[in-house]
Scaffold this active site. Structure first.
Site, short mmCIF file in Angstrom:
data_model
loop_
_atom_site.label_atom_id
_atom_site.label_comp_id
_atom_site.label_asym_id
_atom_site.label_seq_id
_atom_site.Cartn_x
_atom_site.Cartn_y
_atom_site.Cartn_z
N SER A 140 31.49 -73.40 -10.38
CA SER A 140 30.70 -74.14 -9.40
C SER A 140 29.84 -75.15 -10.14
O SER A 140 29.44 -74.92 -11.29
CB SER A 140 29.79 -73.19 -8.61
OG SER A 140 28.88 -73.90 -7.79
N TYR A 153 23.27 -66.58 -8.18
CA TYR A 153 24.55 -67.27 -8.04
C TYR A 153 24.76 -68.25 -9.18
O TYR A 153 25.84 -68.28 -9.80
CB TYR A 153 24.61 -68.00 -6.70
CG TYR A 153 25.92 -68.73 -6.47
CD1 TYR A 153 27.09 -68.03 -6.28
CD2 TYR A 153 25.97 -70.13 -6.47
CE1 TYR A 153 28.30 -68.69 -6.08
CE2 TYR A 153 27.17 -70.80 -6.27
CZ TYR A 153 28.32 -70.07 -6.08
OH TYR A 153 29.51 -70.72 -5.88
#
Length: 260
Positions: A140, A153
């Site tokens: 990501s 995250y």
């Protein structure tokens, strides 16, 4: 066209589902892994109707101790694997002090440890192949530019990127390519878990990637030596600027960073 076998984790929704359809060529075998047996079987029925050879495995990847048995079963059923796309993962938008330890543990188990274990178990077979093989880890852009309310995250995706970079160097002299796919916001059910309020998804809706577009890009880079795929382009450029001028970019982008 090369006959090959591709393993996809998190295959039933979002990018995993889009990849399943994008990669569903008649001379390919797909190995689809997910938690929902019903969704897996539904997807497999649709793909088989198109003439695709499909194997499905219902498993919770956070149960790391079960992965060795899973891989042994897959190799017995299928024979060999040519490409692995580690797509399974989840996130949650919460401040660090409000994130439960169990949430962070589960996130690391799925986003990082399951990926590492599957790769470790499958790499010996990939190296033995005479053809080019490939490991694709879905990271990501949060792993390059961390933002508020994404501490756990972002940490998992930093780990994915760091692991992939080291693994690429370790496998440089082999036939195994390693690519990290780092994505910005994408229109999937990810945000239903990450942000139940729906505020962030609404705020970034106009700039969201589509799973189908990303799946097409991943299909195009299969069995190449591409180091990274970063999408969208403008966020990729931003991540490079952030690496050089972190304080400046964080000041300029603080409004966007706080949209969660």
């Amino acid at each position: 066209m090369k006959k090959d076998t591709i393993l996809i984790t998190g295959a039933t929704k979002g990018l995993g589902r889009a990849l399943s359809y994008q990669l569903a060529r008649k001379n390919r075998t797909l190995i689809l892994i997910g938690r929902s047996e019903d969704l897996l079987l539904e997807l497999a029925r649709d793909l088989k109707a198109q003439g695709v050879t499909v194997f499905t495995y219902t498993v919770d990847l956070t149960e790391i101790e079960k992965l060795e048995s899973l891989v042994q079963t897959i190799l017995t059923d299928v024979g060999s694997v040519d490409a692995i796309i580690n797509n399974a993962g989840f996130g949650l938008f919460e401040f660090a002090t409000e994130t439960l330890r169990a949430t962070t543990t589960n996130m690391f188990q799925l986003n990082v440890l399951a990926m590492m274990e599957l790769n470790c178990l499958l790499i010996p077979g990939l190296i033995k192949q005479t053809n080019k093989t490939h490991i694709i880890n879905i990271g990501s852009l949060a792993g390059k530019i961390a933002t508020p309310k994404a501490t756990s995250y972002a940490a998992t995706k930093h780990a994915v990127i760091g692991y992939s970079n080291a693994l690429r160097l370790e496998l440089k002299a082999t036939n195994v390519a390693v690519t990290t796919v780092n994505l910005g916001p994408m229109k999937t059910s990810f945000f239903k878990t990450a942000d139940e309020s729906g505020y962030y998804e609404q705020a970034v809706e106009k700039i969201m990637l589509t799973p189908e577009k990303v799946a097409t890009k991943i299909d195009q880079l299969l069995y190449t030596n591409k180091r990274e795929l970063n999408l969208p382009l403008w966020m990729s450029i931003g991540s490079k600027l952030h690496a050089i001028f972190p304080r400046t970019l964080e000041f300029i982008m603080q409004g966007a960073f706080n949209k969660k």
